[in-house]
Design an enzyme around this catalytic site. Structure first.
Site, mmCIF file in Angstrom:
data_model
loop_
_atom_site.group_PDB
_atom_site.id
_atom_site.type_symbol
_atom_site.label_atom_id
_atom_site.label_comp_id
_atom_site.label_asym_id
_atom_site.label_seq_id
_atom_site.Cartn_x
_atom_site.Cartn_y
_atom_site.Cartn_z
ATOM 1 N N HIS A 58 5.057 5.888 11.494
ATOM 2 C CA HIS A 58 4.561 5.788 10.123
ATOM 3 C C HIS A 58 3.538 6.913 9.948
ATOM 4 O O HIS A 58 2.339 6.673 9.883
ATOM 5 C CB HIS A 58 3.916 4.405 9.940
ATOM 6 C CG HIS A 58 3.622 4.012 8.527
ATOM 7 N ND1 HIS A 58 3.708 4.891 7.461
ATOM 8 C CD2 HIS A 58 3.219 2.822 8.005
ATOM 9 C CE1 HIS A 58 3.378 4.238 6.351
ATOM 10 N NE2 HIS A 58 3.083 2.994 6.658
ATOM 11 N N ARG A 109 0.813 -1.229 0.000
ATOM 12 C CA ARG A 109 0.000 0.000 0.000
ATOM 13 C C ARG A 109 0.835 1.263 0.000
ATOM 14 O O ARG A 109 0.594 2.185 -0.769
ATOM 15 C CB ARG A 109 -0.913 0.046 1.229
ATOM 16 C CG ARG A 109 -2.196 -0.706 1.073
ATOM 17 C CD ARG A 109 -2.626 -1.271 2.398
ATOM 18 N NE ARG A 109 -1.680 -2.307 2.789
ATOM 19 C CZ ARG A 109 -1.772 -3.579 2.422
ATOM 20 N NH1 ARG A 109 -2.783 -3.982 1.726
ATOM 21 N NH2 ARG A 109 -0.852 -4.455 2.761
ATOM 22 N N THR A 110 1.801 1.330 0.903
ATOM 23 C CA THR A 110 2.498 2.611 1.092
ATOM 24 C C THR A 110 3.261 2.993 -0.172
ATOM 25 O O THR A 110 3.133 4.102 -0.678
ATOM 26 C CB THR A 110 3.434 2.532 2.315
ATOM 27 O OG1 THR A 110 2.669 2.112 3.435
ATOM 28 C CG2 THR A 110 4.055 3.882 2.616
ATOM 29 N N ARG A 139 11.454 3.862 3.612
ATOM 30 C CA ARG A 139 11.038 2.898 4.636
ATOM 31 C C ARG A 139 12.269 2.079 4.997
ATOM 32 O O ARG A 139 12.940 1.531 4.105
ATOM 33 C CB ARG A 139 9.936 1.975 4.110
ATOM 34 C CG ARG A 139 9.702 0.792 5.043
ATOM 35 C CD ARG A 139 8.475 -0.013 4.687
ATOM 36 N NE ARG A 139 7.261 0.735 4.977
ATOM 37 C CZ ARG A 139 6.046 0.219 4.885
ATOM 38 N NH1 ARG A 139 5.888 -1.030 4.503
ATOM 39 N NH2 ARG A 139 4.989 0.960 5.161
ATOM 40 N N LYS A 144 26.828 -3.411 -0.794
ATOM 41 C CA LYS A 144 28.289 -3.219 -0.892
ATOM 42 C C LYS A 144 28.824 -2.463 0.306
ATOM 43 O O LYS A 144 30.003 -2.140 0.372
ATOM 44 C CB LYS A 144 28.624 -2.446 -2.166
ATOM 45 C CG LYS A 144 28.136 -3.109 -3.434
ATOM 46 C CD LYS A 144 28.506 -2.249 -4.638
ATOM 47 C CE LYS A 144 27.915 -2.822 -5.921
ATOM 48 N NZ LYS A 144 28.089 -1.890 -7.039
HETATM 49 C C1 NCD Z 1 1.881 -1.144 8.181
HETATM 50 C C2 NCD Z 1 3.360 -0.933 8.324
HETATM 51 O O1 NCD Z 1 4.128 -1.195 7.396
HETATM 52 O O2 NCD Z 1 3.734 -0.445 9.378
HETATM 53 N N1 NCD Z 1 1.464 -1.319 6.868
HETATM 54 C C3 NCD Z 1 1.174 -0.217 6.106
HETATM 55 O O3 NCD Z 1 2.016 0.606 5.824
HETATM 56 N N2 NCD Z 1 -0.088 -0.054 5.685
HETATM 57 C C4 NCD Z 1 1.310 -2.123 9.112
HETATM 58 C C5 NCD Z 1 1.892 -3.507 9.187
HETATM 59 O O4 NCD Z 1 2.840 -3.850 8.477
HETATM 60 O O5 NCD Z 1 1.389 -4.270 9.996
#
Ligand code: NCD
Length: 308
Positions: A136, A57-58, A108, A87
Site C-alpha cells: 500500500h 480514507r484511501t 485496490r 459477469k
Molecule cells: C489500511 C489498508 O487498507 O491496508 N487502511 C488504509 O488504507 N488506511 C489498513 C487496514 O485496513 O488495516
C-alpha cells in the site's frame, strides 16, 4: 529526478531526494488549500478509483485530492459486486476499458499482484491503493511524511511496528521507505502467527537495517520514537477461531500510551478496531488523525507527479 509512470511498490521510491521533494510538495498543497488558493492543475483530467475491497480514507482522499486540483473522478467502491467482474470480466479487460475513459487508475484489490498486472496493460498511470496482503505504497508515503512532519527527522529514529505484520500491507510498504534513512532501528512486535514474512526481513538485512522481533510490547514500546499500531486483518484469516485467538493481542490504552517517551508519536493507518482505545485520542502523542489528513496532501503531491 526520476518520474514514475505507475506507483505499484514502495520499493520504487529508492531516492531520499524524491521523498523530500514529495514532502515539500505535500506541504505546499496544504498551504495552498488553507489559503483556498489551489491551482486547477488537473483540469479536464479524470482519475478512476476501482475498489474491490472496502475503503474510507484511501478512496475519499484520492478523490478529494483529484477534485481539489480541478480534476474529476470515476468512482466504484464495490467493484467486486457492482462491476462486470460479476459477469466474469477479467482485470485485464476492465483495465483496457477504464483506461480509455480515465487519465489514471487507482486500484485496490483483494489479490496481491493485481496492481502490477494492471500496470502491465494500462496505457495510463496505475496506482496501487492496496493489493491484498501485498503493498500500500501511498499509505507508506503518507506515513513517512507524517513522521517527518511530527518529529522533524527520520534518521536515527526507533520505530516499533505492532500487530499484524504478516498481513498488514501498510507495513510491507513502510519498511522499504524506512531503509532509506540512516540509523533507523525497527522493533517488530507481533504474535508469532503474525510475524513479518521472511522476504521483508531479508530486505531489511540486505539494507543493513537493525531490527528486533518479539511478541511483547513491554520493553520495546518505551524505547520507541514512533509506535505504529496495526489492525489485525480479519479478512485475511481462513478460520474465525484463528482470528479470535490473536485479535486483541495488543491494546494501547491511556496507561500504555503513557509508558511511551513524551516526544513519541502513536500512528495507525486506520481503521482501528480495539487496538487503540478512544481515550488515547486526546493524548498528545496520538498522531493517527493527522496521519489520515496528511494522506490527502501526499496524494495531491503524487497526482501532480503522475499527471501534472
Ligand atoms: C489500511 C489498508 O487498507 O491496508 N487502511 C488504509 O488504507 N488506511 C489498513 C487496514 O485496513 O488495516
Amino acid at each position: 529526478m526520476e518520474r514514475f509512470k505507475h506507483i505499484i511498490s514502495a520499493r520504487q521510491f529508492d531516492d531520499p531526494a524524491l521523498l523530500d521533494h514529495l514532502f515539500s510538495e505535500a506541504d505546499e498543497m496544504q498551504r495552498l488549500d488553507a489559503a483556498r488558493n489551489l491551482p486547477d492543475l488537473l483540469h479536464g483530467r479524470i482519475l478512476a478509483t476501482l475498489f474491490y475491497e472496502p475503503s474510507t480514507r484511501t478512496r475519499f482522499s484520492f478523490e478529494a485530492a483529484m477534485q481539489k486540483l480541478g480534476g474529476g473522478v470515476l468512482t466504484a467502491e464495490n467493484m467486486r459486486d457492482s462491476s462486470s467482474a460479476t459477469k466474469g470480466e477479467t482485470i485485464a479487460d476492465t483495465i483496457r476499458i477504464v483506461s480509455g475513459y480515465a487519465d489514471a487508475i487507482a486500484i485496490r484489490h483483494y489479490e496481491q499482484g493485481t496492481a502490477a498486472e494492471a500496470a502491465r496493460i494500462s496505457p495510463v498511470p496505475v496506482i496501487n491503493a492496496g493489493d491484498g496482503i501485498g503493498e500500500h505504497p501511498t499509505q507508506a508515503l503518507t506515513d513517512v511524511y507524517t513522521i517527518q512532519k511530527e518529529l522533524g527527522r527520520i534518521n536515527g529514529l526507533r520505530v516499533a511496528l505492532v500487530g499484524d505484520l504478516l498481513n498488514g500491507r501498510t507495513i510491507h510498504s513502510l519498511l522499504p521507505l524506512l531503509t532509506l534513512y540512516k540509523d533507523v532501528i525497527v522493533d517488530l512486535i507481533s504474535p508469532w502467527q503474525l510475524r513479518l514474512p521472511l522476504k521483508h526481513r531479508e530486505y531489511l538485512m540486505d539494507k543493513g537495517v537493525r531490527f528486533h522481533e518479539g511478541d511483547k510490547i513491554e520493553g520495546a514500546i518505551e524505547l520507541a520514537d514512533v509506535a505504529y499500531i496495526t489492525r489485525v486483518q480479519r479478512e485475511r484469516f481462513a478460520l474465525p477461531e484463528e482470528y479470535e485467538a490473536v485479535k486483541d493481542a495488543y491494546i494501547i490504552n491511556a496507561q500504555v500510551a503513557d509508558t511511551l517517551q513524551p516526544h513519541a508519536i502513536i500512528m495507525h493507518a486506520l481503521p482501528r478496531v480495539n487496538e487503540i482505545a478512544p481515550e488515547v485520542d486526546s493524548n498528545a502523542r496520538a498522531a493517527y488523525f493527522k496521519q489520515a489528513k496528511n494522506g490527502l496532501y501526499m496524494r495531491m503531491a503524487l497526482l501532480k507527479h503522475l499527471l501534472g
